[in-house]
Motif scaffolding. Structure first.
Motif, PDB file in Angstrom:
ATOM      1  N   PRO A 144       0.959  -1.307   0.088  1.00  0.00           N
ATOM      2  CA  PRO A 144       0.005  -0.044  -0.287  1.00  0.00           C
ATOM      3  C   PRO A 144       0.913   0.673   0.026  1.00  0.00           C
ATOM      4  CG  PRO A 144      -1.057  -1.748   1.565  1.00  0.00           C
ATOM      5  CD  PRO A 144       0.849  -1.920   0.834  1.00  0.00           C
ATOM      6  N   CYS A 145       1.860   1.159   0.769  1.00  0.00           N
ATOM      7  CA  CYS A 145       2.778   2.190   0.569  1.00  0.00           C
ATOM      8  C   CYS A 145       4.631   2.706   0.299  1.00  0.00           C
ATOM      9  CB  CYS A 145       3.298   2.227   2.013  1.00  0.00           C
ATOM     10  SG  CYS A 145       1.021   3.431   3.098  1.00  0.00           S
ATOM     11  N   LYS A 146       4.658   2.972  -0.327  1.00  0.00           N
ATOM     12  CA  LYS A 146       6.071   3.257  -0.759  1.00  0.00           C
ATOM     13  C   LYS A 146       7.443   2.325   0.052  1.00  0.00           C
ATOM     14  CE  LYS A 146      10.463   5.788  -2.307  1.00  0.00           C
ATOM     15  NZ  LYS A 146      10.521   6.961  -1.949  1.00  0.00           N
ATOM     16  N   VAL A 147       8.057   1.624   0.040  1.00  0.00           N
ATOM     17  CA  VAL A 147       8.871   1.302   0.753  1.00  0.00           C
ATOM     18  C   VAL A 147      11.182   0.993  -0.116  1.00  0.00           C
ATOM     19  CG1 VAL A 147      10.157  -0.882   1.691  1.00  0.00           C
ATOM     20  CG2 VAL A 147       7.871  -0.668   1.762  1.00  0.00           C
ATOM     21  N   ASP A 148      11.476   1.678   0.393  1.00  0.00           N
ATOM     22  CA  ASP A 148      12.632   1.881  -0.204  1.00  0.00           C
ATOM     23  C   ASP A 148      13.271   1.239  -0.281  1.00  0.00           C
ATOM     24  OD1 ASP A 148      12.295   5.165  -0.148  1.00  0.00           O
ATOM     25  OD2 ASP A 148      12.912   5.462   1.576  1.00  0.00           O
ATOM     26  N   ASP A 149      13.513   0.396   1.114  1.00  0.00           N
ATOM     27  CA  ASP A 149      14.588  -1.494   0.735  1.00  0.00           C
ATOM     28  C   ASP A 149      13.336  -1.850   1.042  1.00  0.00           C
ATOM     29  OD1 ASP A 149      16.036  -2.994   0.938  1.00  0.00           O
ATOM     30  OD2 ASP A 149      17.880  -1.698   2.326  1.00  0.00           O
ATOM     31  N   ALA A 150      12.659  -2.992   0.629  1.00  0.00           N
ATOM     32  CA  ALA A 150      12.308  -3.680   0.434  1.00  0.00           C
ATOM     33  C   ALA A 150      12.985  -5.595   0.942  1.00  0.00           C
ATOM     34  CB  ALA A 150      11.761  -3.849  -0.429  1.00  0.00           C
ATOM     35  N   GLY A 151      13.982  -5.552   1.171  1.00  0.00           N
ATOM     36  CA  GLY A 151      15.068  -6.070   2.110  1.00  0.00           C
ATOM     37  C   GLY A 151      14.908  -6.809   3.217  1.00  0.00           C
ATOM     38  N   ILE A 152      13.719  -6.045   4.164  1.00  0.00           N
ATOM     39  CA  ILE A 152      13.257  -6.494   5.422  1.00  0.00           C
ATOM     40  C   ILE A 152      12.580  -7.029   4.846  1.00  0.00           C
ATOM     41  CG2 ILE A 152      14.243  -4.188   5.851  1.00  0.00           C
ATOM     42  CD1 ILE A 152      11.765  -2.819   5.997  1.00  0.00           C
TER      43      ILE A 152
END
Length: 551
Positions: free
Chosen positions: A262-270
């Motif tokens: 739903p929202c922007k994620v700068d680093d989806a590695g988490i």
């Protein structure tokens, strides 16, 4: 009292104010009143429960916060089991907690959700109590409240709560680390046996019924929690929105998992995905996501890139073992190793269960989730067919080839909140495209654009050089090709423009006309030049005048 004042800035303000107010009235009451008032703002244990469901669930601790705590990480819960000494802080709290809030710490989520019809706030080992265990609340590692007697097995004592509960009496403050049984109400041992939920119980746990002591002094201007604008807000957390299992070609089935952001994620590695296969327990994170993911994007995880492309007409963003699913496997979505959403029931083989999805798909209803580890079948729709919405082997996934996922409602989920406009930075190059899962298209666009730009630059350079080369050439009279178009040898430059079939205009003598006009000579020799009215031209010493009625 001095230690309590130093530990809590809010209490320091309250106690100082109270001391000034009562000092002139009763000097000797100041120390006693100071201690009581300082404890008014501390959270406290208000209830414990050892439930009757499978595994003795729900096992939980209820806490009450009289004042707003902007950062609850200094507080934690621990339990002393079976008469052993204190285990110290086991489960830490976190976040901002509003004044007057009840917070629930549970040993797990499924049983708690079933019993109370709501999810706990925190999950941890501290709440894994058996009805004979003491419970402690810590602040910065120091016990500030306790239920039960640490170091004593509660079995056959007055405070035993096996298959029952204990609740702090109304208008009783925190214990300051010492337990007083008179301050508590008990359901009695085995009081909940045979009950299936708190709402249906004859002796229900008194949820959120505690009240502060009469005359408790609280800050006049309590702190408040700022609106949560981070991606930790539930509305901003990604969620599982689709799962499918299909037999495509040779070499095993195809697994598909759709995740919505739903929202922007700068680093989806988490974020990562895991599957619990064939009724086994959680495997933990298996396939990690990565890169910057824009708000409103759907991300696909599959176990086979080629079969995914054959079935859905595009390539998955991520490929990993977490999508090796057989239609009876549960799925979990993790954030930093903690479960934030799930499909199916971990530890249960889905074969024959209502949520089985063998050779079909399941898709999440709009504006639902995420539900952490609590699976809610009513929030999902299954591939429909003759056997009904929850029947297996009913969808078009039984077909072969590209028709396998023809009915899968890809990218149709709608979030409960509008997505922020913030976007990921544009990535350049094939490596960046790989991160976004669109290498072929982006690579062709980038390389093609560069090639076109290079060709255009070369064409421009060649054209400029060609013009310069022509500009450096001259005729026998010293005229450049450009000027030769407008000035011909042995012709006046002012005669006129060239006519069709003759690049140079003829002299007046050669083009003397009869009826339409005639030229008359006269005058002295000299260079050709026009008169001011452009009606006479001097040519080789002769003056020619246009005698036509109209020029």
């Amino acid at each position: 009292s001095t230690q309590a004042i130093k530990q809590d800035p809010v209490c320091s303000i309250v106690c100082t104010h109270h001391m000034r107010r009562v000092f002139s009235r009763a000097f000797f009451t100041v120390p006693y009143l100071t201690v009581v008032r300082c404890l008014d703002c501390e959270p406290r244990i208000t209830g414990v429960i050892d439930g009757p469901l499978e595994g003795g669930t729900p096992k939980a601790v209820e806490l009450y916060f009289p004042c707003t705590v902007t950062n609850a990480s200094s507080y934690s819960v621990g339990s002393a089991r079976d008469g052993l000494a204190s285990s110290g802080p086991d489960t830490s709290l976190s976040g901002c907690i509003h004044a007057g809030s009840f917070v629930y710490v549970a040993s797990e989520e499924v049983g708690f959700q079933h019993w109370f019809d709501s999810a706990p706030d925190f999950i941890g080992a501290a709440a894994a109590v058996d009805g004979n265990d003491a419970v402690e609340l810590f602040k910065d590692g120091v016990a500030i409240d306790v239920f039960g007697i640490v170091g004593v097995d509660g079995t056959k004592t007055l405070w035993e709560y096996m298959d029952g509960w204990a609740y702090r009496s109304l208008n009783i403050g925190a214990s300051n680390g010492s337990f007083a049984i008179a301050e508590w109400t008990f359901s009695g041992k085995n009081a909940l046996d045979g009950d299936d939920s708190n709402a249906e119980s004859y002796n229900p746990f008194p949820v959120a019924s505690y009240r502060m002591p009469t005359g408790a002094l609280l800050p006049a201007a309590a702190a408040t929690c700022a609106p949560d604008t981070t991606s930790d807000a539930a509305a901003c957390l990604p969620r599982l929105t689709g799962v499918a299992h299909a037999n495509v070609g040779e070499g095993g089935p195809l697994g598909v998992v759709e995740v919505f952001f739903p929202c922007k994620v700068d680093d989806a590695g988490i974020y990562s995905l895991g599957s619990a296969n064939d009724g086994a327990g959680s495997s933990g994170p298996e396939t990690s996501l990565g890169g910057c993911i824009d708000a409103g994007n759907f991300v696909y995880v599959s176990n086979d890139r080629a079969k995914f492309a054959l079935s859905l007409g595009s390539e998955p963003v991520f490929v990993g073992t977490a999508a090796d699913i057989d239609g009876n496997d549960a799925l979990e979505l993790f954030k930093s190793g903690a479960v934030i959403d799930s499909f199916g029931i971990v530890g249960v083989d889905g074969t024959g269960e209502p949520w089985e999805y063998s050779t079909r798909w399941a898709y999440r209803e709009d504006k639902t989730g995420p539900n952490r580890s609590v699976f809610s079948p009513e929030q999902w729709t299954w591939g429909s067919g003759t056997a009904g919405a929850l029947g297996k082997n009913t969808s078009q996934l039984q077909l072969t080839g590209s028709a396998h996922l023809a009915s899968f409602p890809a990218r149709t989920f709608r979030a409960p909140v509008s997505s922020p406009a913030e976007a990921c930075p544009v990535l350049a190059g094939a490596a960046a495209a790989q991160e976004q899962g669109a290498v072929p298209v982006l690579y062709i666009v980038v390389v093609g654009s560069l090639a076109c730009a290079l060709c255009l630059a070369l064409w421009t350079v060649c054209k400029v050089l060609s013009r310069r080369a022509r500009g450096n050439q001259s005729d026998s009279h010293g005229n450049s090709p450009k000027s030769a178009r407008h000035f011909c040898p042995d012709r006046p430059a002012t005669v006129g423009r060239p006519v069709e079939g003759d690049p140079c205009p003829k002299s007046p003598r050669e083009s003397a006309r009869g009826a339409s006009g005639s030229w008359q000579s006269g005058g002295a020799a000299g260079p050709a030049r026009p008169n001011s009215d452009m009606s006479r031209v001097e040519w080789e010493g002769q003056t020619w005048q246009d005698q036509r009625t109209s020029v």
